[in-house]
Design a protein around this motif. Structure first.
Motif, PDB file in Angstrom:
ATOM      1  N   LEU A   1      15.031  21.006  -2.761  1.00  0.00           N
ATOM      2  CA  LEU A   1      15.804  22.193  -3.417  1.00  0.00           C
ATOM      3  C   LEU A   1      16.366  22.995  -2.258  1.00  0.00           C
ATOM      4  N   GLY A   2      15.954  22.785  -0.786  1.00  0.00           N
ATOM      5  CA  GLY A   2      16.405  23.377   0.296  1.00  0.00           C
ATOM      6  C   GLY A   2      15.676  24.931   0.167  1.00  0.00           C
TER       7      GLY A   2
ATOM      8  N   ALA B   1      15.242  32.408  -6.399  1.00  0.00           N
ATOM      9  CA  ALA B   1      16.422  32.355  -7.114  1.00  0.00           C
ATOM     10  C   ALA B   1      17.024  30.938  -7.131  1.00  0.00           C
ATOM     11  N   ARG B   2      16.925  30.066  -6.311  1.00  0.00           N
ATOM     12  CA  ARG B   2      17.060  28.665  -6.285  1.00  0.00           C
ATOM     13  C   ARG B   2      16.300  27.872  -7.106  1.00  0.00           C
ATOM     14  N   PHE B   3      14.989  28.243  -7.041  1.00  0.00           N
ATOM     15  CA  PHE B   3      14.088  27.630  -8.145  1.00  0.00           C
ATOM     16  C   PHE B   3      14.522  28.012  -9.443  1.00  0.00           C
ATOM     17  N   TYR B   4      14.625  29.191  -9.708  1.00  0.00           N
ATOM     18  CA  TYR B   4      15.204  29.484 -11.121  1.00  0.00           C
ATOM     19  C   TYR B   4      16.515  28.988 -11.758  1.00  0.00           C
ATOM     20  N   ALA B   5      17.255  29.045 -10.497  1.00  0.00           N
ATOM     21  CA  ALA B   5      18.732  28.294 -10.990  1.00  0.00           C
ATOM     22  C   ALA B   5      18.595  26.726 -11.312  1.00  0.00           C
ATOM     23  N   MET B   6      17.525  26.064 -10.704  1.00  0.00           N
ATOM     24  CA  MET B   6      17.434  24.448 -11.201  1.00  0.00           C
ATOM     25  C   MET B   6      16.808  24.595 -12.422  1.00  0.00           C
ATOM     26  N   LEU B   7      15.948  25.481 -12.764  1.00  0.00           N
ATOM     27  CA  LEU B   7      15.429  25.476 -14.266  1.00  0.00           C
ATOM     28  C   LEU B   7      16.609  25.903 -15.324  1.00  0.00           C
TER      29      LEU B   7
ATOM     30  N   LEU C   1      19.766  20.789  -9.738  1.00  0.00           N
ATOM     31  CA  LEU C   1      20.883  21.529  -9.018  1.00  0.00           C
ATOM     32  C   LEU C   1      21.562  20.668  -8.115  1.00  0.00           C
ATOM     33  N   THR C   2      22.810  21.037  -8.047  1.00  0.00           N
ATOM     34  CA  THR C   2      23.725  20.447  -7.186  1.00  0.00           C
ATOM     35  C   THR C   2      23.558  21.211  -5.903  1.00  0.00           C
TER      36      THR C   2
ATOM     37  N   ALA D   1      15.358  33.533 -15.213  1.00  0.00           N
ATOM     38  CA  ALA D   1      16.602  32.966 -15.427  1.00  0.00           C
ATOM     39  C   ALA D   1      17.032  33.330 -16.859  1.00  0.00           C
ATOM     40  N   ASP D   2      18.405  33.707 -16.885  1.00  0.00           N
ATOM     41  CA  ASP D   2      18.966  33.963 -18.059  1.00  0.00           C
ATOM     42  C   ASP D   2      20.128  32.648 -18.573  1.00  0.00           C
ATOM     43  N   PRO D   3      19.473  31.686 -19.200  1.00  0.00           N
ATOM     44  CA  PRO D   3      20.433  30.819 -19.596  1.00  0.00           C
ATOM     45  C   PRO D   3      21.799  31.281 -20.133  1.00  0.00           C
ATOM     46  N   ALA D   4      21.863  31.980 -21.312  1.00  0.00           N
ATOM     47  CA  ALA D   4      22.916  32.228 -22.021  1.00  0.00           C
ATOM     48  C   ALA D   4      24.186  33.113 -20.967  1.00  0.00           C
ATOM     49  N   LEU D   5      23.502  33.779 -19.806  1.00  0.00           N
ATOM     50  CA  LEU D   5      24.513  34.177 -19.143  1.00  0.00           C
ATOM     51  C   LEU D   5      24.811  33.445 -17.828  1.00  0.00           C
ATOM     52  N   GLY D   6      23.939  32.396 -17.735  1.00  0.00           N
ATOM     53  CA  GLY D   6      24.030  31.693 -16.473  1.00  0.00           C
ATOM     54  C   GLY D   6      23.517  32.091 -15.063  1.00  0.00           C
ATOM     55  N   LEU D   7      22.528  32.974 -15.305  1.00  0.00           N
ATOM     56  CA  LEU D   7      22.043  33.897 -14.286  1.00  0.00           C
ATOM     57  C   LEU D   7      20.643  33.297 -13.955  1.00  0.00           C
ATOM     58  N   ALA D   8      20.300  33.307 -12.522  1.00  0.00           N
ATOM     59  CA  ALA D   8      19.112  32.863 -11.791  1.00  0.00           C
ATOM     60  C   ALA D   8      19.024  34.067 -10.867  1.00  0.00           C
ATOM     61  N   VAL D   9      17.722  35.001 -10.846  1.00  0.00           N
ATOM     62  CA  VAL D   9      17.695  36.324 -10.289  1.00  0.00           C
ATOM     63  C   VAL D   9      16.342  36.430  -9.726  1.00  0.00           C
TER      64      VAL D   9
END
Length: 182
Positions: A27-28, A92-98, A104-105, A172-180
């Motif tokens: 995941l870098g 945040a990158r980890f939560y974006a993957m989830l 994750l691209t 992560a808030d999938p409905a909003l597309g957020l990873a924080v």
């Protein structure tokens, strides 16, 4: 400690190496499970001694926690449940993957760590309580994540994450597309 031993016995690698090679590296993420060089760690400071259990702060619980988790031996240890160390961007990158279903691209290529159904299973509510013993408020939990409660951001359906020791909350808030990570 138990999780680290499961990783070691099943995989053969030490937990730090396993996470570096299977999660952080792909995941870098600028992260590690414990560190060799403790001088690179920004240690949290107790800003208040007030806790739910000690509203006067006379027991100095917050200082004891920051001293314990900031001790060089603890910072060097490999404790999967307690001393992952990394940047806010890494978490945040980890939560974006989830949030994106386990993939994750990065640089135009997909890095998939988990199947979408695995992410759905670990982030759904598995247990709820009318009074969490840490916060004294209602809470719900997935498998390793807070997945519901009365405090923002976990008071929104579908939000999952975790708070860190003295310094951060990631979700992560999938409905909003957020990873924080904040």
């Amino acid at each position: 400690y138990a999780l680290g031993e499961v990783i070691r016995r099943v995989d053969g690698r030490m937990p730090r190496d396993f996470l570096a090679q299977e999660v952080f590296g792909p995941l870098g993420m600028e992260a590690s499970l414990g560190v060799d060089d403790v001088s690179v760690v920004a240690r949290p400071q107790a800003m208040s001694e007030v806790t739910f259990e000690d509203p006067e702060g006379s027991e100095r619980r917050t200082s004891r926690i920051t001293q314990l988790f900031g001790a060089p031996d603890v910072l060097r240890a490999q404790v999967p449940a307690a001393n992952g160390i990394g940047t806010a961007e890494a978490l945040a990158r980890f939560y974006a993957m989830l949030q994106q279903g386990g993939a994750l691209t990065l640089d135009g290529r997909e890095v998939r760590l988990l199947r979408p159904e695995t992410v759905a299973e670990v982030t759904r509510v598995h247990v709820s309580t009318d009074m969490d013993l840490s916060t004294r408020f209602p809470a719900s939990y997935g498998l390793g994540f807070i997945a519901g409660g009365v405090f923002a951001p976990f008071d929104r359906a579908g939000v999952f994450g975790h708070s860190g020791q003295q310094s951060t909350i990631s979700y992560a808030d999938p409905a909003l597309g957020l990873a924080v990570d904040r």
